[in-house]
Motif scaffolding. Structure first.
Motif, mmCIF file in Angstrom:
data_model
loop_
_atom_site.group_PDB
_atom_site.id
_atom_site.type_symbol
_atom_site.label_atom_id
_atom_site.label_comp_id
_atom_site.label_asym_id
_atom_site.label_seq_id
_atom_site.Cartn_x
_atom_site.Cartn_y
_atom_site.Cartn_z
ATOM 1 N N ARG A 1 0.834 -1.190 0.000
ATOM 2 C CA ARG A 1 0.000 0.000 0.000
ATOM 3 C C ARG A 1 0.872 1.244 0.000
ATOM 4 O O ARG A 1 1.846 1.321 0.747
ATOM 5 C CB ARG A 1 -0.912 0.028 1.232
ATOM 6 N N SER A 2 0.519 2.195 -0.828
ATOM 7 C CA SER A 2 1.161 3.500 -0.818
ATOM 8 C C SER A 2 0.078 4.533 -0.999
ATOM 9 O O SER A 2 -0.908 4.299 -1.705
ATOM 10 C CB SER A 2 2.185 3.628 -1.955
ATOM 11 N N ALA A 3 0.226 5.677 -0.356
ATOM 12 C CA ALA A 3 -0.810 6.701 -0.440
ATOM 13 C C ALA A 3 -0.170 8.080 -0.549
ATOM 14 O O ALA A 3 0.886 8.341 0.041
ATOM 15 C CB ALA A 3 -1.721 6.651 0.789
ATOM 16 N N LEU A 4 -0.810 8.926 -1.330
ATOM 17 C CA LEU A 4 -0.397 10.328 -1.458
ATOM 18 C C LEU A 4 -1.632 11.186 -1.247
ATOM 19 O O LEU A 4 -2.623 11.039 -1.958
ATOM 20 C CB LEU A 4 0.196 10.594 -2.832
ATOM 21 N N ALA B 1 -5.383 19.267 6.047
ATOM 22 C CA ALA B 1 -4.445 19.363 7.164
ATOM 23 C C ALA B 1 -3.728 18.028 7.365
ATOM 24 O O ALA B 1 -4.140 16.992 6.847
ATOM 25 C CB ALA B 1 -5.201 19.753 8.435
ATOM 26 N N ALA B 2 -2.649 18.075 8.135
ATOM 27 C CA ALA B 2 -1.868 16.862 8.390
ATOM 28 C C ALA B 2 -2.711 15.800 9.085
ATOM 29 O O ALA B 2 -2.574 14.603 8.816
ATOM 30 C CB ALA B 2 -0.638 17.208 9.226
ATOM 31 N N SER C 1 -5.484 10.540 8.951
ATOM 32 C CA SER C 1 -6.748 9.807 9.034
ATOM 33 C C SER C 1 -6.954 8.916 7.811
ATOM 34 O O SER C 1 -7.406 7.771 7.919
ATOM 35 C CB SER C 1 -7.908 10.796 9.160
ATOM 36 N N VAL C 2 -6.604 9.452 6.632
ATOM 37 C CA VAL C 2 -6.700 8.643 5.415
ATOM 38 C C VAL C 2 -5.758 7.446 5.506
ATOM 39 O O VAL C 2 -6.115 6.312 5.158
ATOM 40 C CB VAL C 2 -6.361 9.497 4.176
ATOM 41 N N ASP C 3 -4.540 7.693 5.993
ATOM 42 C CA ASP C 3 -3.572 6.605 6.122
ATOM 43 C C ASP C 3 -4.094 5.526 7.077
ATOM 44 O O ASP C 3 -3.989 4.330 6.803
ATOM 45 C CB ASP C 3 -2.246 7.160 6.627
ATOM 46 N N ALA C 4 -4.684 5.962 8.190
ATOM 47 C CA ALA C 4 -5.207 4.993 9.160
ATOM 48 C C ALA C 4 -6.343 4.171 8.567
ATOM 49 O O ALA C 4 -6.447 2.961 8.806
ATOM 50 C CB ALA C 4 -5.675 5.721 10.415
#
Length: 277
Positions: free
Chosen positions: A24-27, A33-34, A39-42
């Motif tokens: 998984r990789s996310a941008l 905001a950080a 939250s998206v990563d979690a």
């Protein structure tokens, strides 16, 4: 009938099993905001229970000053078109090697098309370009033709590169290089026109674990005007095995070469342009 037995639970089970074997990789881009990015990563981490690291596909390293050939028949039984691709592998990626490959494309592209497509009518598609494959820089020339066998086309490509070298070695090439460098700098320095373009560019650096790629277009744009003609001439000889890098003279500095030839199953060739032409 098989689809009738598939329900939502079965789809979810298959999807989870599939994702368990994926990295998984996310941008996250834009004005968020950080905390929103975290939250998206979690949320992504809850999709799969197994964390895996992304691995790049293997890139074949071509030994220097060696040429390899791959032959294939076209898939269409009635296809008449033939295709040739010549690929030269310059070596590991660096800002300098990327820039030199891009400058070679700018220098060669129009004369190559003019000679092989316009004057010699070898193919309806003639193109060239720099290549970047998982950290390896190269250069490719592609020709698609219904008139000539790939072997004949390959000979004409080699002849063009030998003859065009005279233009590269002329003193006037320095002036031409200034124009090509300025045009390339303008293209490299263009601002991204949308958040999507910003994200796409940044994603390359994240995907390959190369934060230096984030601003590579700006770095290369600034460097375009400082590339000396001697460096481009040396790259030309090293790429195509000419001059001091000619393998026939025992040199070992030229790029490895891969030639892919595809012949249409129903291909016919003009006189003198066949496999023995």
């Amino acid at each position: 009938a098989a689809l009738q037995s598939v329900d939502a639970v079965a789809c979810q089970r298959w999807l989870r099993n599939f994702l368990d074997g994926c990295s998984r990789s996310a941008l996250v881009g834009g004005n968020g905001a950080a905390d929103a990015a975290r939250s998206v990563d979690a949320s992504l981490r809850t999709v799969s229970t197994v964390a895996t690291a992304r691995t790049c596909g293997p890139v074949a390293r071509l030994p220097r000053c060696h040429a390899y050939h791959v032959d294939a028949a076209g898939e269409d039984a009635e296809g008449r078109a033939c295709a040739l691709e010549c690929y030269w592998q310059l070596g590991p990626d660096s800002p300098a090697s990327r820039l030199l490959a891009d400058l070679l494309e700018a220098v060669i592209d129009e004369p190559l098309y003019d000679q092989l497509r316009t004057k010699e009518q070898l193919g309806y598609s003639v193109s060239c370009g720099s290549r970047w494959t998982d950290g390896i820089v190269g250069f490719g020339i592609c020709v698609t033709s219904k008139e000539a066998h790939p072997d004949y086309v390959a000979g004409r490509v080699d002849a063009f590169l030998r003859e065009f070298r005279r233009e590269v070695m002329k003193p006037s090439f320095a002036e031409d290089l200034v124009e090509h460098g300025a045009a390339l700098a303008l293209r490299r320095g263009e601002k991204h026109r949308s958040p999507r373009e910003v994200a796409d560019h940044a994603w390359e650096g994240i995907y390959d674990g190369r934060p230096d790629l984030f601003d590579s277009h700006i770095v290369e744009a600034l460097a375009c005007g400082s590339v000396a003609p001697a460096a481009v001439r040396a790259a030309y000889d090293r790429m195509f095995g000419l001059g001091a890098c000619a393998p026939a003279d025992g040199a070992a500095c030229c790029a490895g070469k891969l030639v892919v030839r595809v012949v249409g199953r129903a291909a016919t060739f003009a006189e003198g342009r066949g496999p023995d032409g």
